[in-house]
Scaffold this motif. Sequence first.
Motif, PDB file in Angstrom:
ATOM      1  N   LEU A 250       0.815  -1.223   0.000  1.00 47.62           N
ATOM      2  CA  LEU A 250       0.000   0.000   0.000  1.00 47.62           C
ATOM      3  C   LEU A 250       0.838   1.259   0.000  1.00 47.62           C
ATOM      4  N   HIS A 251       0.488   2.192  -0.905  1.00 48.87           N
ATOM      5  CA  HIS A 251       0.961   3.575  -0.810  1.00 48.87           C
ATOM      6  C   HIS A 251       0.156   4.218   0.329  1.00 48.87           C
ATOM      7  N   ALA A 252       0.797   4.491   1.434  1.00 49.64           N
ATOM      8  CA  ALA A 252       0.057   4.864   2.641  1.00 49.64           C
ATOM      9  C   ALA A 252       0.553   6.171   3.251  1.00 49.64           C
ATOM     10  N   ASP A 253      -0.381   7.044   3.583  1.00 48.64           N
ATOM     11  CA  ASP A 253      -0.107   8.223   4.415  1.00 48.64           C
ATOM     12  C   ASP A 253       0.999   9.115   3.841  1.00 48.64           C
ATOM     13  N   GLN A 254       1.022   9.271   2.526  1.00 48.08           N
ATOM     14  CA  GLN A 254       2.056  10.112   1.925  1.00 48.08           C
ATOM     15  C   GLN A 254       1.764  11.595   2.094  1.00 48.08           C
ATOM     16  N   LEU A 275       4.545   6.840   4.149  1.00 52.70           N
ATOM     17  CA  LEU A 275       4.340   6.915   5.611  1.00 52.70           C
ATOM     18  C   LEU A 275       4.701   8.248   6.253  1.00 52.70           C
ATOM     19  N   GLU A 276       4.812   9.327   5.481  1.00 50.52           N
ATOM     20  CA  GLU A 276       5.171  10.609   6.074  1.00 50.52           C
ATOM     21  C   GLU A 276       4.187  11.070   7.157  1.00 50.52           C
ATOM     22  N   TRP A 277       2.889  10.739   6.989  1.00 53.66           N
ATOM     23  CA  TRP A 277       1.876  11.212   7.917  1.00 53.66           C
ATOM     24  C   TRP A 277       1.351  10.112   8.842  1.00 53.66           C
ATOM     25  N   GLU A 281      -0.442   5.151  16.265  1.00 53.11           N
ATOM     26  CA  GLU A 281      -1.245   3.927  16.210  1.00 53.11           C
ATOM     27  C   GLU A 281      -0.918   3.129  14.951  1.00 53.11           C
ATOM     28  N   GLY A 282      -0.665   3.830  13.853  1.00 57.86           N
ATOM     29  CA  GLY A 282      -0.292   3.146  12.620  1.00 57.86           C
ATOM     30  C   GLY A 282       1.050   2.449  12.735  1.00 57.86           C
ATOM     31  N   VAL A 283       2.002   3.102  13.402  1.00 60.18           N
ATOM     32  CA  VAL A 283       3.310   2.481  13.617  1.00 60.18           C
ATOM     33  C   VAL A 283       3.169   1.218  14.456  1.00 60.18           C
ATOM     34  N   ALA A 284       2.394   1.309  15.519  1.00 57.94           N
ATOM     35  CA  ALA A 284       2.198   0.140  16.386  1.00 57.94           C
ATOM     36  C   ALA A 284       1.540  -1.005  15.610  1.00 57.94           C
ATOM     37  N   ALA A 285       0.606  -0.669  14.731  1.00 57.66           N
ATOM     38  CA  ALA A 285      -0.060  -1.701  13.941  1.00 57.66           C
ATOM     39  C   ALA A 285       0.919  -2.380  12.984  1.00 57.66           C
ATOM     40  N   VAL A 292       6.440  -4.275   6.479  1.00 61.26           N
ATOM     41  CA  VAL A 292       7.650  -3.486   6.280  1.00 61.26           C
ATOM     42  C   VAL A 292       7.282  -2.049   5.927  1.00 61.26           C
ATOM     43  N   ALA A 293       7.987  -1.105   6.525  1.00 58.13           N
ATOM     44  CA  ALA A 293       7.855   0.304   6.156  1.00 58.13           C
ATOM     45  C   ALA A 293       8.854   0.593   5.040  1.00 58.13           C
TER      46      ALA A 293
END
Length: 412
Positions: A250-254, A275-277, A281-285, A292-293
């Motif tokens: 996923l392209h996520a939270d750009q 993942l810039e934004w 909670e997202g990191v913990a998930a 992988v980030a």
Amino acid sequence: MICLDKIEGSDSVQFDRLWRNGRLATLARQRPGAGLVERGAIGVAEGRIVFAGAEADLPAGAGAREVFDLEGRLLTPGLIDCHTHLVFGGERSGEFEMRLAGADYRSIARDGGGILSTVRATRAATAEELAVSALGRLRCLLAEGVTTVEIKSGYGLDLATELRMLRVARALGRQHPVEVATTLLAAHAVPADRDRAAYLDLVIGKLIPQAVREGLADAVDGYCEAIAFTPAEIRRVFEAARSAGLPVKLHADQLSDCGGAALAAELRALSADHLEWTNPEGVAALARAGTVAVLLPGAFYSLKEHRPPPVEELRRSGVRMAVATDCNPGTSPLLSILTALNLAAVQFGLTIEECLAGVTREAAHALGRAREIGTLEAGKRADFAIWDVERPAELVYWIGRNPLYKRIWRGE
């Protein structure tokens, strides 16, 4: 690098080829840092690593058909670019000029530029034209030690062009000494010539099944963002992908916090990229899911963004971090994996070891291929790079210098 022909005094041949007298950055997790082995050797048979370690630990009586003296050079796993958009038509230097003049990515996209501009050019290009232009870009990556590259579709946004992009990407992997992982990114943007709901039905009902039938896709990706698709829409696409047996990315939270990281983790995505934004909670998930980030400093640089990914939180939570070029015509016209390493260190604060792991071991995890590539360990594919450097840090430190001495793919 000197070829010594054969180990003298050995009656048995255990390796096809043996490289000795080198410094191995194995990136193996059981070794600290970059997994450095001084005075190391690596033995290969039938395209796979049989031995990687200190030369003094070579098995008694080990022999090889060919022996190469590394003369103290550094040897790393072959580099892995785990997020690219190498296949596309046209170029977007005009938008680059617009951004320099003050326009932002969102406004350009709203006015028909951005992804939709590349869609028009890609639809108009033949498969041969797409292959020729993509090969030029691919060669830039191979010249810097890349042995595995992921290539996404996403600039067709119709059945015929999306499949054509994937076929071109597959052909690049068959015709050239590189492993290509293909990703169906049909959920990249809503095409201008189709209703939003109808397009999603096309992706779910026709594109994913056809890509599976032809064996064209190794994974499915989506762009979860206000200018692209909502979390609910991405969920539908990803559920269809998983039902068809394909992993997701996923392209996520750009550009905003859409809860993309948490969604990727919930759906057990291989990776969440940008993942810039991303919020805590997202990191913990991501940490709980083992997703992988994938950090993309080229896009951050090109778009002049000011909010970097939450690297310290990712690090503290034990989330694997990969680094990639995100090579694309609009937001990351980056054709250098080594420059991506420098940008990741300078802009995002990654350590040297994190940078190197990001384009080897962790990138392999981001593609679901960690059992095959990413470290110098027995049983892995013999994909590695030999460098004219004294210290691993030089691979991250230099800007514009390519110290690659030789690229080895499948042991050759």
